[in-house]
Design an enzyme around this catalytic site. Structure first.
Site, PDB file in Angstrom:
ATOM      1  N   SER A  34       0.886   3.501  -6.503  1.00 46.33           N
ATOM      2  CA  SER A  34       1.517   3.980  -5.280  1.00 46.33           C
ATOM      3  C   SER A  34       0.833   5.293  -4.909  1.00 46.33           C
ATOM      4  O   SER A  34      -0.155   5.689  -5.531  1.00 46.33           O
ATOM      5  CB  SER A  34       3.024   4.199  -5.511  1.00 46.33           C
ATOM      6  OG  SER A  34       3.709   4.373  -4.284  1.00 46.33           O
TER       7      SER A  34
ATOM      8  N   VAL B 198       0.860  -1.176   0.000  1.00 48.79           N
ATOM      9  CA  VAL B 198       0.000   0.000   0.000  1.00 48.79           C
ATOM     10  C   VAL B 198       0.897   1.228   0.000  1.00 48.79           C
ATOM     11  O   VAL B 198       1.976   1.234   0.610  1.00 48.79           O
ATOM     12  CB  VAL B 198      -0.939   0.017   1.226  1.00 48.79           C
ATOM     13  CG1 VAL B 198      -1.602   1.374   1.405  1.00 48.79           C
ATOM     14  CG2 VAL B 198      -2.010  -1.063   1.079  1.00 48.79           C
ATOM     15  N   CYS B 199       0.455   2.255  -0.690  1.00 48.70           N
ATOM     16  CA  CYS B 199       1.137   3.543  -0.692  1.00 48.70           C
ATOM     17  C   CYS B 199       2.573   3.362  -1.194  1.00 48.70           C
ATOM     18  O   CYS B 199       2.821   2.621  -2.143  1.00 48.70           O
ATOM     19  CB  CYS B 199       1.049   4.160   0.701  1.00 48.70           C
ATOM     20  SG  CYS B 199       1.417   5.932   0.786  1.00 48.70           S
ATOM     21  N   THR B 200       3.537   4.010  -0.554  1.00 42.56           N
ATOM     22  CA  THR B 200       4.918   3.937  -1.019  1.00 42.56           C
ATOM     23  C   THR B 200       5.577   2.604  -0.694  1.00 42.56           C
ATOM     24  O   THR B 200       6.759   2.398  -1.007  1.00 42.56           O
ATOM     25  CB  THR B 200       5.754   5.087  -0.434  1.00 42.56           C
ATOM     26  OG1 THR B 200       5.649   5.068   0.994  1.00 42.56           O
ATOM     27  CG2 THR B 200       5.268   6.428  -0.952  1.00 42.56           C
TER      28      THR B 200
ATOM     29  N   ALA C 187      -2.955   2.378  -3.833  1.00 37.82           N
ATOM     30  CA  ALA C 187      -2.515   3.774  -3.869  1.00 37.82           C
ATOM     31  C   ALA C 187      -2.318   4.283  -2.435  1.00 37.82           C
ATOM     32  O   ALA C 187      -2.100   3.499  -1.514  1.00 37.82           O
ATOM     33  CB  ALA C 187      -3.514   4.609  -4.656  1.00 37.82           C
TER      34      ALA C 187
END
Length: 260
Positions: free
Chosen positions: A159, A139-141, A190
């Site tokens: 991302s 998830v995310c970075t 994201a």
């Protein structure tokens, strides 16, 4: 960074990545099948200093029912691990103690991402476990950490919007401006709150849509945000500039780490 700038960068980055890595895989190509109903799902979730707690806690809450006794919060050492806002989460297992065969390997993002992109022990752990894991997820970075480990080379991935189009291609991934992206056995979400969507989509693949719907209802996940500012396009130029200022150190650090 204006919204048109982001859109142009997305098109250029995606085209360059597609040219470099050839045809993009079908989302469903060789995707793992459901986990047998007669055993718990084996899930390892990585903790590291400077992670974003919600990246991990949201998916953990929705997936925990699949993994009674087999959800492992792993880090280099057992014990509390401070998130990027100071909230600590507890690692239950070291990298060495994490089972070698997994159904889900999960990496959160956070301000600590650039350091983890350079962390040899973490990257080695991810490479080793990914070889024997059904689903490799983030998830995310967290997707940048997977990319730094060489685990997104040629894969479609997403991302946080602040790094998706500029940094993912540096790591061999094909950036996709979607909230959740599945490609083969890779699943990426994201920014931050997208972890809830990733977890539900993954749960449906692991145990079926009815399980995912039930988990969604138990969590009363029916978002009605008071503002429409969750993407650069929705937020407008002034808010994007304010967010850019907050995120600039993360973007700079991740870019430097990706370039080696």
């Amino acid at each position: 960074m204006t919204s048109p700038d982001l859109s142009r960068r997305a098109v250029v980055a995606a085209a360059a990545a597609a040219a470099a890595f050839g045809p993009v895989r079908s989302e469903a190509a060789d995707a793992p099948g459901p986990i047998p109903q007669d055993r718990p799902v084996r899930i390892a979730m990585v903790l590291y200093p400077g992670m974003t707690a919600l990246d991990l806690v949201g998916p953990q809450a929705l997936l925990a029912g699949l993994a009674p006794g087999s959800l492992y919060c792993v880090a280099q050492a057992e014990g509390p691990v401070a998130s990027d806002t100071g909230l600590s989460l507890v690692a239950t297992h070291t990298f060495a103690a994490c089972p070698p065969d997994l159904d889900v390997l999960f990496v959160p993002g956070g301000d600590g991402t650039p350091d983890q992109m350079r962390d040899a022990a973490l990257l080695a752990f991810l490479r080793a476990r990914a070889r024997r894991t059904a689903w490799v997820t983030s998830v995310c970075t967290g997707s940048l950490i997977l990319g730094a480990a060489g685990l997104l080379n040629g894969y479609r991935a997403t991302s946080h919007w602040c790094v998706r189009d500029a940094v993912l291609p540096l790591l061999g991934a094909v950036p996709v401006a979607e909230r959740v992206v599945f490609d083969h056995n890779r699943a990426t979400g994201a920014g931050i709150s997208a972890g809830l969507d990733l977890a539900l989509a993954l749960a449906a693949r692991l145990r079926g849509p009815d399980y995912a719907r039930t988990a969604q209802l138990v969590a009363e996940y029916a978002p009605e945000p008071p503002f429409r500012a969750g993407t650069p396009a929705q937020a407008g130029l002034a808010i994007v500039r304010a967010a850019d200022a907050i995120l600039a150190p993360l973007v700079a650090g991740a870019t430097e780490a990706a370039r080696g």
